[in-house]
Motif scaffolding. Sequence first.
Motif, PDB file in Angstrom:
ATOM      1  N   ALA A 127      62.503  94.765 -18.519  1.00 18.17           N
ATOM      2  CA  ALA A 127      62.860  95.544 -17.329  1.00 18.17           C
ATOM      3  C   ALA A 127      61.891  95.260 -16.181  1.00 18.17           C
ATOM      4  N   LEU A 128      60.595  95.181 -16.475  1.00 15.35           N
ATOM      5  CA  LEU A 128      59.611  94.868 -15.443  1.00 15.35           C
ATOM      6  C   LEU A 128      59.806  93.452 -14.905  1.00 15.35           C
ATOM      7  N   HIS A 129      60.199  92.535 -15.774  1.00 20.03           N
ATOM      8  CA  HIS A 129      60.466  91.158 -15.362  1.00 20.03           C
ATOM      9  C   HIS A 129      61.652  91.119 -14.392  1.00 20.03           C
ATOM     10  N   VAL A 130      62.684  91.883 -14.695  1.00 14.19           N
ATOM     11  CA  VAL A 130      63.859  91.953 -13.818  1.00 14.19           C
ATOM     12  C   VAL A 130      63.480  92.572 -12.474  1.00 14.19           C
ATOM     13  N   ILE A 131      62.615  93.570 -12.482  1.00 16.26           N
ATOM     14  CA  ILE A 131      62.152  94.179 -11.234  1.00 16.26           C
ATOM     15  C   ILE A 131      61.406  93.138 -10.390  1.00 16.26           C
ATOM     16  N   GLY A 132      60.603  92.296 -11.031  1.00 15.12           N
ATOM     17  CA  GLY A 132      59.913  91.221 -10.316  1.00 15.12           C
ATOM     18  C   GLY A 132      60.888  90.232  -9.691  1.00 15.12           C
ATOM     19  N   ILE A 133      61.911  89.878 -10.441  1.00 12.20           N
ATOM     20  CA  ILE A 133      62.936  88.971  -9.912  1.00 12.20           C
ATOM     21  C   ILE A 133      63.641  89.615  -8.725  1.00 12.20           C
ATOM     22  N   ALA A 134      63.964  90.891  -8.865  1.00 11.92           N
ATOM     23  CA  ALA A 134      64.653  91.608  -7.783  1.00 11.92           C
ATOM     24  C   ALA A 134      63.792  91.649  -6.523  1.00 11.92           C
ATOM     25  N   SER A 135      62.508  91.841  -6.686  1.00 11.43           N
ATOM     26  CA  SER A 135      61.614  91.894  -5.535  1.00 11.43           C
ATOM     27  C   SER A 135      61.549  90.545  -4.829  1.00 11.43           C
ATOM     28  N   LEU A 136      61.399  89.480  -5.596  1.00 10.43           N
ATOM     29  CA  LEU A 136      61.303  88.140  -5.018  1.00 10.43           C
ATOM     30  C   LEU A 136      62.626  87.711  -4.391  1.00 10.43           C
ATOM     31  N   LEU A 137      63.700  87.835  -5.132  1.00  7.72           N
ATOM     32  CA  LEU A 137      64.999  87.391  -4.627  1.00  7.72           C
ATOM     33  C   LEU A 137      65.516  88.332  -3.532  1.00  7.72           C
ATOM     34  N   GLY A 138      65.244  89.622  -3.665  1.00 10.48           N
ATOM     35  CA  GLY A 138      65.644  90.577  -2.638  1.00 10.48           C
ATOM     36  C   GLY A 138      64.938  90.326  -1.316  1.00 10.48           C
ATOM     37  N   GLY A 139      63.643  89.990  -1.395  1.00 11.64           N
ATOM     38  CA  GLY A 139      62.905  89.646  -0.185  1.00 11.64           C
ATOM     39  C   GLY A 139      63.487  88.422   0.496  1.00 11.64           C
ATOM     40  N   PHE A 140      63.932  87.473  -0.301  1.00  9.04           N
ATOM     41  CA  PHE A 140      64.578  86.282   0.262  1.00  9.04           C
ATOM     42  C   PHE A 140      65.918  86.640   0.904  1.00  9.04           C
ATOM     43  N   LEU A 141      66.747  87.371   0.177  1.00  9.56           N
ATOM     44  CA  LEU A 141      68.097  87.667   0.658  1.00  9.56           C
ATOM     45  C   LEU A 141      68.095  88.535   1.912  1.00  9.56           C
ATOM     46  N   THR A 142      67.130  89.436   2.031  1.00 10.04           N
ATOM     47  CA  THR A 142      67.091  90.287   3.216  1.00 10.04           C
ATOM     48  C   THR A 142      66.688  89.528   4.470  1.00 10.04           C
ATOM     49  N   GLN A 143      66.160  88.327   4.304  1.00 14.62           N
ATOM     50  CA  GLN A 143      65.726  87.551   5.464  1.00 14.62           C
ATOM     51  C   GLN A 143      66.581  86.317   5.707  1.00 14.62           C
ATOM     52  N   MET A 144      67.757  86.297   5.137  1.00 15.32           N
ATOM     53  CA  MET A 144      68.643  85.150   5.351  1.00 15.32           C
ATOM     54  C   MET A 144      68.994  84.978   6.836  1.00 15.32           C
ATOM     55  N   LYS A 145      69.251  86.076   7.523  1.00 16.80           N
ATOM     56  CA  LYS A 145      69.570  86.000   8.952  1.00 16.80           C
ATOM     57  C   LYS A 145      68.359  85.501   9.736  1.00 16.80           C
ATOM     58  N   ALA A 146      67.172  85.996   9.385  1.00 13.37           N
ATOM     59  CA  ALA A 146      65.944  85.548  10.039  1.00 13.37           C
ATOM     60  C   ALA A 146      65.676  84.077   9.736  1.00 13.37           C
ATOM     61  N   MET A 147      66.060  83.630   8.546  1.00 12.19           N
ATOM     62  CA  MET A 147      65.880  82.223   8.197  1.00 12.19           C
ATOM     63  C   MET A 147      66.733  81.350   9.117  1.00 12.19           C
ATOM     64  N   GLY A 148      67.943  81.795   9.394  1.00  9.28           N
ATOM     65  CA  GLY A 148      68.814  81.057  10.306  1.00  9.28           C
ATOM     66  C   GLY A 148      68.235  80.968  11.703  1.00  9.28           C
ATOM     67  N   ALA A 149      67.525  82.016  12.116  1.00  8.06           N
ATOM     68  CA  ALA A 149      66.911  82.036  13.446  1.00  8.06           C
ATOM     69  C   ALA A 149      65.536  81.367  13.457  1.00  8.06           C
ATOM     70  N   GLY A 150      65.038  80.998  12.274  1.00  7.87           N
ATOM     71  CA  GLY A 150      63.722  80.348  12.193  1.00  7.87           C
ATOM     72  C   GLY A 150      62.551  81.306  12.247  1.00  7.87           C
ATOM     73  N   THR A 151      62.796  82.590  11.995  1.00  6.35           N
ATOM     74  CA  THR A 151      61.714  83.577  12.062  1.00  6.35           C
ATOM     75  C   THR A 151      61.413  84.218  10.709  1.00  6.35           C
TER      76      THR A 151
END
Length: 117
Positions: free
Chosen positions: A10-34
Motif C-alpha cells: 500500500a505504501l509503495h502504491v502511494i509512492g507511485i501515486a505521488s510520483l505519477l500524480g505530480g507528473f499528470l497534474t503538470q501535463m498542461k504546464a509541460m506543454g507550455a514549457g513551465t
Amino acid sequence: MDVLINVFVALHVIGIASLLGGFLTQMKAMGAGTARFTPAMLHGALTMLVTGVALVGLNQADDQPVDNVKIAVKLAVLVVVLGLVYVKRDEERVDKALFGAVGALTTANVFIATLWT
C-alpha cells in the motif's frame, strides 16, 4: 507477515501515486514549457525505493519467490527517475523531453510490475 507485506505494498502504491500524480497534474504546464519537479514527486520516488527494497526483503524472508531480474529492471528504472528528479528538483523549469521521460519511465515501471510474470 502477510499484513506487513500488504502494508508495504500500500505504501509503495502511494509512492507511485505521488510520483505519477505530480507528473499528470503538470501535463498542461509541460506543454507550455513551465513544468517543474515538485517535492511530492521526489518523495514519491524515495517512497517507492524504500518500500520496494523492504518488499523484496520481506518476501524473501517469508520464503516467497522473487524474480530478481524483474526487480533489478524495476530498480534500474527507478534509480534513473529518482536521479533525474533529484538533480533537477530546484530548477524553475524542466525541459519537456526530460519531464516527459520521467512520466514515461514511471508508467513503464508500473507496467513492468503488473505485466511481467
